[in-house]
Design a protein around this motif. Structure first.
Motif, PDB file in Angstrom:
ATOM      1  N   TYR A   1      41.080  50.092  44.680  1.00 22.06           N
ATOM      2  CA  TYR A   1      41.922  48.985  45.706  1.00 22.06           C
ATOM      3  C   TYR A   1      42.309  49.422  46.852  1.00 22.06           C
TER       4      TYR A   1
ATOM      5  N   TYR B   1      30.209  49.497  41.885  1.00 21.85           N
ATOM      6  CA  TYR B   1      30.248  47.868  41.664  1.00 21.85           C
ATOM      7  C   TYR B   1      29.074  47.520  42.139  1.00 21.85           C
TER       8      TYR B   1
ATOM      9  N   VAL C   1      31.445  42.212  43.858  1.00 18.34           N
ATOM     10  CA  VAL C   1      32.912  41.578  44.437  1.00 18.34           C
ATOM     11  C   VAL C   1      33.572  40.960  43.156  1.00 18.34           C
ATOM     12  N   ARG C   2      32.782  40.324  42.320  1.00 16.27           N
ATOM     13  CA  ARG C   2      33.711  39.846  41.278  1.00 16.27           C
ATOM     14  C   ARG C   2      34.332  41.103  40.376  1.00 16.27           C
TER      15      ARG C   2
ATOM     16  N   TRP D   1      37.025  42.499  41.931  1.00 19.85           N
ATOM     17  CA  TRP D   1      38.440  41.671  41.781  1.00 19.85           C
ATOM     18  C   TRP D   1      38.787  41.673  40.513  1.00 19.85           C
ATOM     19  N   ARG D   2      38.139  41.500  39.574  1.00 24.15           N
ATOM     20  CA  ARG D   2      38.726  41.609  38.258  1.00 24.15           C
ATOM     21  C   ARG D   2      39.471  42.783  37.941  1.00 24.15           C
TER      22      ARG D   2
ATOM     23  N   MET E   1      41.102  44.809  39.817  1.00 30.55           N
ATOM     24  CA  MET E   1      42.214  44.718  40.578  1.00 30.55           C
ATOM     25  C   MET E   1      43.382  43.884  39.904  1.00 30.55           C
TER      26      MET E   1
ATOM     27  N   PRO F   1      44.381  40.647  40.337  1.00 28.22           N
ATOM     28  CA  PRO F   1      44.988  40.360  41.745  1.00 28.22           C
ATOM     29  C   PRO F   1      46.154  39.263  41.523  1.00 28.22           C
TER      30      PRO F   1
ATOM     31  N   VAL G   1      45.718  33.069  44.112  1.00 29.75           N
ATOM     32  CA  VAL G   1      45.437  32.813  45.572  1.00 29.75           C
ATOM     33  C   VAL G   1      46.000  31.618  46.091  1.00 29.75           C
TER      34      VAL G   1
ATOM     35  N   ALA H   1      38.196  41.399  49.882  1.00 21.69           N
ATOM     36  CA  ALA H   1      38.743  41.289  48.791  1.00 21.69           C
ATOM     37  C   ALA H   1      40.134  41.986  48.478  1.00 21.69           C
TER      38      ALA H   1
ATOM     39  N   ARG I   1      43.865  40.793  48.104  1.00 19.73           N
ATOM     40  CA  ARG I   1      44.766  41.422  47.042  1.00 19.73           C
ATOM     41  C   ARG I   1      46.347  41.668  47.473  1.00 19.73           C
TER      42      ARG I   1
END
Length: 390
Positions: A67, A109, A185-186, A189-190, A192, A194, A197, A369, A373
Motif C-alpha cells: 500500500y 497483482y 486492482v481488486r 484493494w482487498r 488493503m 480499505p 468509500v 486505489a 485508501r
C-alpha cells in the motif's frame, strides 16, 4: 548521543532482526526496516501522504508495504532531506526501496501472472516486438489482398479494414485489458482492507489523481531528479502524457458515438470533435513521453530501481510511436500510403492495450486505489484498537 539518535538506533536494531514480521521477499523486508527508522525520526512527515500513513502503523506487513509503496510518487524529496540516507550506515533510501516493491506489485497483482513476469524483465522488447508483430501481420494481410498501397476513396479507413473486422479485433483486446486491470486492482484493494468509500473520500482521491498532487515534491516545488534542485518538469510531463491519453481515449469514444448514433463513418473532418480531441491528445503524448524518457535517463540512480526502466521505457516508447503514427495517418490519410500507415498504427494500438495491465500503466490504477485508501484512512482514529480500550 542525542535522544533522537538513540531512538533511531533502537529502531535500526529492532529492524535488523528482532520479533517483527519477516517478509517473504527482501524488497518488502527492506521497506519495513526503513519505515521503522522513519517512524522514529518523522522529519519528512509533512512531505507527502506516505509518511502520515506510515505513522499510523507500528508494524509493516506485506499489505502495508504494498500500500505505502504505491502511495509513494517517487518525487525524491525525502531522500535529499534525510540525514540517514546513503552513505550513512542506516542507508535509508525510501524512493528506491519503494520503487523496488512497486515493481513487484505490478507482477504480484497481474493477471495472468505469466504475462506480468515476462513484461517485468523485457518491457521495451515485448512492447515493440508485439507492436511490430501485429503491424507486420496486418501489412501481410493487405499485401495478399493487393491493397497495401493505394488511396482509398475519401481516405475511408473502413475500405481498408472493414468496421466489423476492427470491432472483432479491438473489442476482445480492449475487454481483456479492462478485465486484467480490474482483477489486479481488486486483488490490491482487498489486500488493503480499505473500509467504506464515501463521497468526500472519492473526491479527495480524485483530485489528487487529477492534479498529480504528490508529484509536487515535499514543499510543492517539484521533484528532485538528478540533484537537490527542485523542478516541476516531471509533474508537467506526467500531466501532458496522462491528459493526452485521456483525450485520445475520449476521441475514440466520441467517434464511436458518431458511428452508432449518427451513422457517420470515419474519417471525420479536421474540424470535427473526434479529430480535434485526437490532435490535442496526440500533442500531449508526443510532448510528455519524450520528456519523461529524458528525465528517466538523467535521474540519480539512488532515486529509483534500474530494474523498472524496461517497464517504464517500454510503455512511454510505445505511446510516443502511437502518437507519431497517428499524426502521420491523419496528415496522409488521403494518400497512397494510408493503408500501410493504418496497419502500422493499428498494430501499435493493439500492442498497447495487450500490455497495459503489466507495465507502467498498471501503476495508475494501483496508485489511485492507494490514494483512495489514504483518503479513507486519514479520517479514521490513529489507533482504533487502542481507542476502543480507553
Amino acid at each position: 548521543m542525542q535522544p533522537l539518535e538513540i531512538l533511531i538506533r533502537d529502531a535500526q536494531a529492532a529492524a535488523d532482526g528482532s520479533s517483527f514480521t519477516s517478509h517473504a521477499a527482501p524488497e518488502e523486508n527492506e521497506v519495513a526496516r526503513i519505515l521503522r527508522i522513519c517512524n522514529a525520526c518523522r522529519y519528512c512527515e509533512g512531505f507527502c501522504a506516505v509518511f502520515p500513513a506510515m505513522t499510523r502503523r507500528l508494524e509493516f506487513g506485506d499489505a502495508d508495504v504494498h500500500y505505502l509503496a504505491n502511495l509513494c510518487h517517487n518525487c525524491g524529496a525525502c531522500l535529499h532531506a534525510c540525514q540517514y540516507a546513503p552513505p550513512h550506515e542506516f542507508a535509508v533510501n525510501v524512493p528506491q526501496a519503494m520503487a523496488r516493491v512497486r515493481l513487484r506489485t505490478y507482477r504480484l497483482y497481474a493477471w495472468p501472472g505469466a504475462f506480468g513476469r515476462l513484461y517485468e524483465h523485457n518491457g521495451v522488447v515485448v512492447s515493440l516486438a508485439l507492436a511490430a508483430g501485429v503491424a507486420l501481420f496486418l501489412i501481410l494481410v493487405l499485401a495478399l489482398r493487393g491493397t497495401l498501397w493505394g488511396a482509398a476513396p475519401g481516405g475511408r479507413f473502413y475500405d481498408v479494414f472493414p468496421h466489423a473486422l476492427m470491432v472483432g479485433v479491438f473489442g476482445p483486446v480492449f475487454l481483456f485489458a479492462v478485465c486484467a486491470l480490474g482483477v489486479g486492482v481488486r486483488r490490491f484493494w482487498r489486500e488493503m482492507t480499505p473500509g467504506t468509500v464515501g463521497a468526500a473520500e472519492a473526491a479527495e482521491a480524485g483530485a489528487a489523481v487529477a492534479t498529480l498532487r504528490y508529484l509536487g515534491g515535499g514543499h510543492g516545488d517539484g521533484c528532485n531528479d538528478e540533484d537537490d534542485r527542485f523542478s516541476l518538469a516531471r509533474r508537467r510531463f506526467h500531466q501532458a502524457t496522462f491528459y493526452g491519453f485521456l483525450l485520445c481515449f475520449l476521441s475514440t469514444s466520441v467517434a464511436t458515438l458518431y458511428h452508432y448514433l449518427f451513422g457517420l463513418e470515419a474519417p471525420y473532418a479536421y474540424t470535427s470533435l473526434p479529430v480535434l480531441l485526437g490532435i490535442a491528445g496526440g500533442v500531449g503524448i508526443a510532448v510528455g513521453t519524450p520528456g519523461l524518457g529524458w528525465l528517466n535517463l538523467r535521474r540519480h540512480p539512488l532515486q529509483g530501481d534500474a530494474r523498472q526502466n524496461p517497464v517504464d521505457r517500454g510503455f512511454t516508447a510505445l505511446l510516443f510511436f502511437i502518437a507519431v503514427s497517428g499524426f502521420a495517418l491523419s496528415v496522409w490519410r488521403a494518400s497512397a500510403a494510408m493503408p500501410l500507415l493504418l496497419a502500422v498504427h493499428l498494430g501499435m494500438v493493439i500492442a498497447l492495450f495487450l500490455t497495459l495491465p503489466y507495465g507502467k500503466f498498471a501503476h495508475g490504477p494501483l496508485r489511485a486505489a492507494a490514494l483512495l485508501r489514504w483518503a479513507i484512512e486519514r479520517r479514521q482514529p490513529d489507533h482504533p484498537g487502542l481507542a476502543d480500550d480507553s
